[in-house]
Design a protein around this motif. Structure first.
Motif, PDB file in Angstrom:
ATOM      1  N   LYS A  22     -31.055  28.946 -36.677  1.00 47.26           N
ATOM      2  CA  LYS A  22     -32.608  29.439 -36.495  1.00 47.26           C
ATOM      3  C   LYS A  22     -32.850  30.806 -36.973  1.00 47.26           C
ATOM      4  CE  LYS A  22     -33.104  26.860 -31.959  1.00 47.26           C
ATOM      5  NZ  LYS A  22     -33.688  25.853 -32.226  1.00 47.26           N
ATOM      6  N   ALA A  23     -34.290  30.969 -37.386  1.00 39.89           N
ATOM      7  CA  ALA A  23     -34.742  32.238 -38.071  1.00 39.89           C
ATOM      8  C   ALA A  23     -35.320  33.001 -36.792  1.00 39.89           C
ATOM      9  CB  ALA A  23     -35.829  32.004 -39.237  1.00 39.89           C
ATOM     10  N   VAL A  24     -34.745  34.107 -36.329  1.00 37.19           N
ATOM     11  CA  VAL A  24     -35.528  34.999 -35.427  1.00 37.19           C
ATOM     12  C   VAL A  24     -35.986  36.169 -36.066  1.00 37.19           C
ATOM     13  CG1 VAL A  24     -34.939  36.549 -33.425  1.00 37.19           C
ATOM     14  CG2 VAL A  24     -33.408  34.396 -34.097  1.00 37.19           C
ATOM     15  N   ILE A  25     -37.422  36.190 -36.038  1.00 33.60           N
ATOM     16  CA  ILE A  25     -38.441  36.704 -36.733  1.00 33.60           C
ATOM     17  C   ILE A  25     -39.066  37.848 -35.715  1.00 33.60           C
ATOM     18  CG2 ILE A  25     -40.533  36.792 -38.093  1.00 33.60           C
ATOM     19  CD1 ILE A  25     -40.100  33.506 -38.200  1.00 33.60           C
ATOM     20  N   SER A  26     -38.870  39.186 -36.159  1.00 34.02           N
ATOM     21  CA  SER A  26     -39.189  40.193 -35.308  1.00 34.02           C
ATOM     22  C   SER A  26     -40.140  41.080 -36.257  1.00 34.02           C
ATOM     23  CB  SER A  26     -38.081  41.189 -34.907  1.00 34.02           C
ATOM     24  OG  SER A  26     -37.342  40.203 -34.008  1.00 34.02           O
ATOM     25  N   GLY A  27     -41.494  41.707 -35.724  1.00 32.20           N
ATOM     26  CA  GLY A  27     -42.384  42.425 -36.458  1.00 32.20           C
ATOM     27  C   GLY A  27     -42.288  43.854 -35.874  1.00 32.20           C
ATOM     28  N   PHE A  28     -42.419  44.780 -36.881  1.00 30.61           N
ATOM     29  CA  PHE A  28     -42.177  46.209 -36.506  1.00 30.61           C
ATOM     30  C   PHE A  28     -43.594  46.781 -37.280  1.00 30.61           C
ATOM     31  CE2 PHE A  28     -37.991  44.843 -36.776  1.00 30.61           C
ATOM     32  CZ  PHE A  28     -37.536  45.254 -35.667  1.00 30.61           C
ATOM     33  N   ASN A  29     -44.129  48.039 -36.429  1.00 32.55           N
ATOM     34  CA  ASN A  29     -44.873  48.959 -37.056  1.00 32.55           C
ATOM     35  C   ASN A  29     -44.439  50.166 -37.087  1.00 32.55           C
ATOM     36  OD1 ASN A  29     -45.278  48.446 -33.669  1.00 32.55           O
ATOM     37  ND2 ASN A  29     -45.668  50.680 -34.305  1.00 32.55           N
ATOM     38  N   ASN A  38     -51.026  48.407 -32.729  1.00 29.88           N
ATOM     39  CA  ASN A  38     -49.663  48.340 -33.426  1.00 29.88           C
ATOM     40  C   ASN A  38     -49.093  47.111 -32.777  1.00 29.88           C
ATOM     41  OD1 ASN A  38     -49.935  50.278 -35.055  1.00 29.88           O
ATOM     42  ND2 ASN A  38     -49.095  51.755 -33.757  1.00 29.88           N
ATOM     43  N   ALA A  39     -49.053  46.745 -31.778  1.00 32.64           N
ATOM     44  CA  ALA A  39     -48.316  45.506 -31.185  1.00 32.64           C
ATOM     45  C   ALA A  39     -48.897  44.235 -31.740  1.00 32.64           C
ATOM     46  CB  ALA A  39     -48.580  45.546 -29.699  1.00 32.64           C
ATOM     47  N   ARG A  40     -50.416  44.338 -31.837  1.00 33.33           N
ATOM     48  CA  ARG A  40     -51.079  43.052 -32.328  1.00 33.33           C
ATOM     49  C   ARG A  40     -50.794  43.059 -33.904  1.00 33.33           C
ATOM     50  NH1 ARG A  40     -55.205  44.947 -29.163  1.00 33.33           N
ATOM     51  NH2 ARG A  40     -56.310  45.735 -30.833  1.00 33.33           N
ATOM     52  N   LEU A  41     -50.540  44.032 -34.582  1.00 35.85           N
ATOM     53  CA  LEU A  41     -50.162  43.982 -36.058  1.00 35.85           C
ATOM     54  C   LEU A  41     -48.744  43.593 -36.133  1.00 35.85           C
ATOM     55  CD1 LEU A  41     -51.833  47.318 -37.240  1.00 35.85           C
ATOM     56  CD2 LEU A  41     -52.275  45.006 -37.835  1.00 35.85           C
ATOM     57  N   SER A  42     -47.867  44.015 -35.248  1.00 36.63           N
ATOM     58  CA  SER A  42     -46.437  43.595 -35.250  1.00 36.63           C
ATOM     59  C   SER A  42     -46.235  42.168 -35.197  1.00 36.63           C
ATOM     60  CB  SER A  42     -45.778  44.393 -34.355  1.00 36.63           C
ATOM     61  OG  SER A  42     -45.448  45.728 -34.761  1.00 36.63           O
ATOM     62  N   LYS A  43     -47.104  41.557 -34.372  1.00 32.52           N
ATOM     63  CA  LYS A  43     -46.971  40.260 -33.909  1.00 32.52           C
ATOM     64  C   LYS A  43     -47.712  39.572 -34.920  1.00 32.52           C
ATOM     65  CE  LYS A  43     -48.253  36.412 -30.605  1.00 32.52           C
ATOM     66  NZ  LYS A  43     -48.781  36.673 -29.224  1.00 32.52           N
ATOM     67  N   THR A  71     -40.459  48.463 -31.170  1.00 30.50           N
ATOM     68  CA  THR A  71     -41.351  47.807 -32.200  1.00 30.50           C
ATOM     69  C   THR A  71     -41.389  48.835 -33.199  1.00 30.50           C
ATOM     70  OG1 THR A  71     -43.268  48.088 -30.978  1.00 30.50           O
ATOM     71  CG2 THR A  71     -42.340  45.827 -30.621  1.00 30.50           C
ATOM     72  N   THR A  72     -41.377  49.992 -32.915  1.00 38.38           N
ATOM     73  CA  THR A  72     -41.728  51.159 -34.009  1.00 38.38           C
ATOM     74  C   THR A  72     -40.547  51.182 -34.874  1.00 38.38           C
ATOM     75  OG1 THR A  72     -42.937  52.491 -32.461  1.00 38.38           O
ATOM     76  CG2 THR A  72     -42.342  53.358 -34.455  1.00 38.38           C
ATOM     77  N   GLY A  73     -40.857  51.027 -36.201  1.00 35.34           N
ATOM     78  CA  GLY A  73     -39.610  50.942 -37.362  1.00 35.34           C
ATOM     79  C   GLY A  73     -39.262  52.258 -37.272  1.00 35.34           C
ATOM     80  N   THR A  74     -37.857  52.440 -37.847  1.00 32.25           N
ATOM     81  CA  THR A  74     -37.257  53.544 -38.173  1.00 32.25           C
ATOM     82  C   THR A  74     -36.786  53.710 -39.668  1.00 32.25           C
ATOM     83  OG1 THR A  74     -35.140  52.391 -37.857  1.00 32.25           O
ATOM     84  CG2 THR A  74     -36.164  53.500 -35.707  1.00 32.25           C
ATOM     85  N   ALA A  75     -37.569  53.315 -40.383  1.00 35.06           N
ATOM     86  CA  ALA A  75     -37.677  53.325 -42.051  1.00 35.06           C
ATOM     87  C   ALA A  75     -37.966  54.764 -42.330  1.00 35.06           C
ATOM     88  CB  ALA A  75     -38.206  52.389 -42.578  1.00 35.06           C
ATOM     89  N   ALA A  76     -37.298  55.204 -43.549  1.00 30.20           N
ATOM     90  CA  ALA A  76     -37.754  56.829 -43.977  1.00 30.20           C
ATOM     91  C   ALA A  76     -39.244  56.857 -44.345  1.00 30.20           C
ATOM     92  CB  ALA A  76     -36.888  56.913 -45.282  1.00 30.20           C
TER      93      ALA A  76
END
Length: 90
Positions: A22-29, A38-43, A71-76
């Motif tokens: 199964k593909a488990v899909i998670s959105g981040f902001n 941001n929660a709506r955008l992530s979803k 949900t808040t991303g930790t990218a650079a």
């Protein structure tokens, strides 16, 4: 749309070969802006990826939207934090 198709081709092929996955899909902001927005955008990001996988032939019941604990991303960069992660799970 073709960029997603190119990037997801290996995932779709792997899921078609391994039908128990199964593909488990998670959105981040990113950390800026209103948390509710941001929660709506992530979803919405996660739902868009789910739709693309279904459009590519993956059965919808093999996709699962899962809100990450954080949900808040930790990218650079902020742009890098606005993303969707897809993990495979048996």
């Amino acid at each position: 749309a073709s960029e997603f198709k190119d990037k997801s081709a290996a995932l779709v092929e792997h899921m078609n070969t391994n039908t128990g996955l199964k593909a488990v899909i998670s959105g981040f902001n990113d950390p800026t802006g209103d948390p509710a927005t941001n929660a709506r955008l992530s979803k919405a990001r996660a739902e868009a990826v789910q739709k693309k996988l279904v459009d590519a032939g993956i059965a919808k019941d093999r996709t699962l939207l899962e809100k990450p604990a954080e949900t808040t991303g930790t990218a650079a960069t902020n742009a890098g934090s606005r993303r969707v992660d897809v993990m495979l799970r048996e």
